[in-house]
Enzyme design. Structure first.
Site, PDB file in Angstrom:
ATOM      1  N   ASP A   7     -44.597   4.746  21.336  1.00  0.00           N
ATOM      2  CA  ASP A   7     -45.204   5.231  20.105  1.00  0.00           C
ATOM      3  C   ASP A   7     -44.089   5.701  19.178  1.00  0.00           C
ATOM      4  OD1 ASP A   7     -47.432   6.071  18.415  1.00  0.00           O
ATOM      5  OD2 ASP A   7     -46.880   8.120  18.925  1.00  0.00           O
ATOM      6  N   GLU A   9     -43.376   8.130  15.422  1.00  0.00           N
ATOM      7  CA  GLU A   9     -43.847   8.977  14.335  1.00  0.00           C
ATOM      8  C   GLU A   9     -42.968   8.687  13.128  1.00  0.00           C
ATOM      9  OE1 GLU A   9     -46.568  10.454  14.648  1.00  0.00           O
ATOM     10  OE2 GLU A   9     -46.776  10.544  16.833  1.00  0.00           O
ATOM     11  N   GLU A  52     -48.722  14.740   4.181  1.00  0.00           N
ATOM     12  CA  GLU A  52     -49.845  14.206   4.958  1.00  0.00           C
ATOM     13  C   GLU A  52     -49.398  13.796   6.358  1.00  0.00           C
ATOM     14  OE1 GLU A  52     -48.922  13.204   1.986  1.00  0.00           O
ATOM     15  OE2 GLU A  52     -50.599  13.687   0.635  1.00  0.00           O
ATOM     16  N   HIS A  57     -48.231  15.031  12.688  1.00  0.00           N
ATOM     17  CA  HIS A  57     -47.317  15.165  13.826  1.00  0.00           C
ATOM     18  C   HIS A  57     -46.575  16.498  13.871  1.00  0.00           C
ATOM     19  CE1 HIS A  57     -44.361  14.103  10.810  1.00  0.00           C
ATOM     20  NE2 HIS A  57     -44.767  12.849  10.736  1.00  0.00           N
ATOM     21  N   HIS A 157     -49.913  14.901  17.111  1.00  0.00           N
ATOM     22  CA  HIS A 157     -49.332  13.659  17.598  1.00  0.00           C
ATOM     23  C   HIS A 157     -47.863  13.900  17.945  1.00  0.00           C
ATOM     24  CE1 HIS A 157     -52.374  10.615  15.766  1.00  0.00           C
ATOM     25  NE2 HIS A 157     -52.955  11.772  16.037  1.00  0.00           N
ATOM     26  N   ASP A 162     -47.781  10.966  23.411  1.00  0.00           N
ATOM     27  CA  ASP A 162     -48.759   9.910  23.161  1.00  0.00           C
ATOM     28  C   ASP A 162     -48.465   8.675  24.011  1.00  0.00           C
ATOM     29  OD1 ASP A 162     -49.932  11.592  21.392  1.00  0.00           O
ATOM     30  OD2 ASP A 162     -49.635  10.352  19.612  1.00  0.00           O
TER      31      ASP A 162
END
Length: 245
Positions: A7, A9, A52, A57, A157, A162
């Site tokens: 994953d 970010e 946002e 995260h 997150h 994750d």
């Protein structure tokens, strides 16, 4: 088969608007067993993080200000994923960002690495989940609930967390037993365990004879915990008890 469940970010939602990766997390799965090998890295994106994205995260500009830029970690990251099948939830998003980073690297005169598809196969668990559960919510949180996987630590997150949760979800979705993460003691004995498993597979069977593979102590304990959970949710009853009565 070697798989990397991973994953990322990012600073925002679209690399075409100049957004960059700020965190990568990945766990290694070989033959459907978590090996204990992971890759985790925060990255200085050299730009501001959108508010946002930060609300999703929790990673701030200050948190990544002193981290290496992508070019400094690119080779180590590529070495970790190359040759593996990447298992990603909503793969086009993460692959798009990774390929954009590889393009930035090449344009800045760095080593030519990537694109992702040149060194890896890609499996999108979101696409898989939508095919398996049409018309239902298939976010990672929804899949955790559907497959009874604990995600209580996922308040925000995070790439590595994750990835670890997605590995459990993927193994549950594909119908196999989720292998427990190896401890350091397990790692010390992994070669002997692999040798034992290999020799067990070589046992010759008579025509029509079924191979019986006994669970390990760890597998048996996990099985009993699962049954206890079922009994707790069903008023003390479990169909397995009737089968073994």
């Amino acid at each position: 088969m070697r798989q990397i469940v991973m994953d990322t970010e990012t600073t925002g939602i679209d690399p075409k608007e100049g957004h960059r990766i700020i965190e990568i997390g990945a766990v290694e799965v070989v033959n459907r067993r978590l090996t204990g090998r992971t890759y985790h890295q925060y990255i200085n994106p050299q730009r501001a993080i959108d508010p946002e994205a930060m609300s999703v995260h929790g990673i701030t500009d200050e948190r990544v200000a002193n981290e290496p830029v992508f070019g400094e970690i690119a080779q180590a990251f590529w070495d970790f994923i190359e040759g593996a099948e990447l298992v990603i939830h909503n793969a086009p998003f993460d692959v798009g960002f990774m390929n954009a980073e590889f393009t930035h690297l090449k344009n800045d005169g760095g080593p030519v690495i990537g694109p992702v598809e040149a060194g890896c196969q890609v499996l999108d668990t979101l696409k898989m989940a939508r095919a398996m559960h049409p018309g239902q919510r298939n976010s990672l949180d929804a899949l955790c609930k559907r497959y009874d996987i604990d995600n209580s630590s996922r308040t925000l997150h995070g790439a590595l967390l994750d990835s670890e949760i997605l590995a459990e979800v993927y193994l549950a979705m594909t119908g196999g037993q989720t292998a427990l993460m190896l401890s350091s003691q397990d790692n010390d004995s992994s070669s002997s365990a692999a040798s034992h498993a290999s020799s067990r597979q070589r046992v010759s069977l008579a025509p029509g004879q079924l191979r019986v593979i006994r669970p390990s102590e760890t597998e048996w304990e996990a099985h009993q915990k699962k049954l206890d959970m079922i009994r707790g949710k069903s008023g003390g009853e479990c169909a397995w008890d009737k089968l073994n009565g």
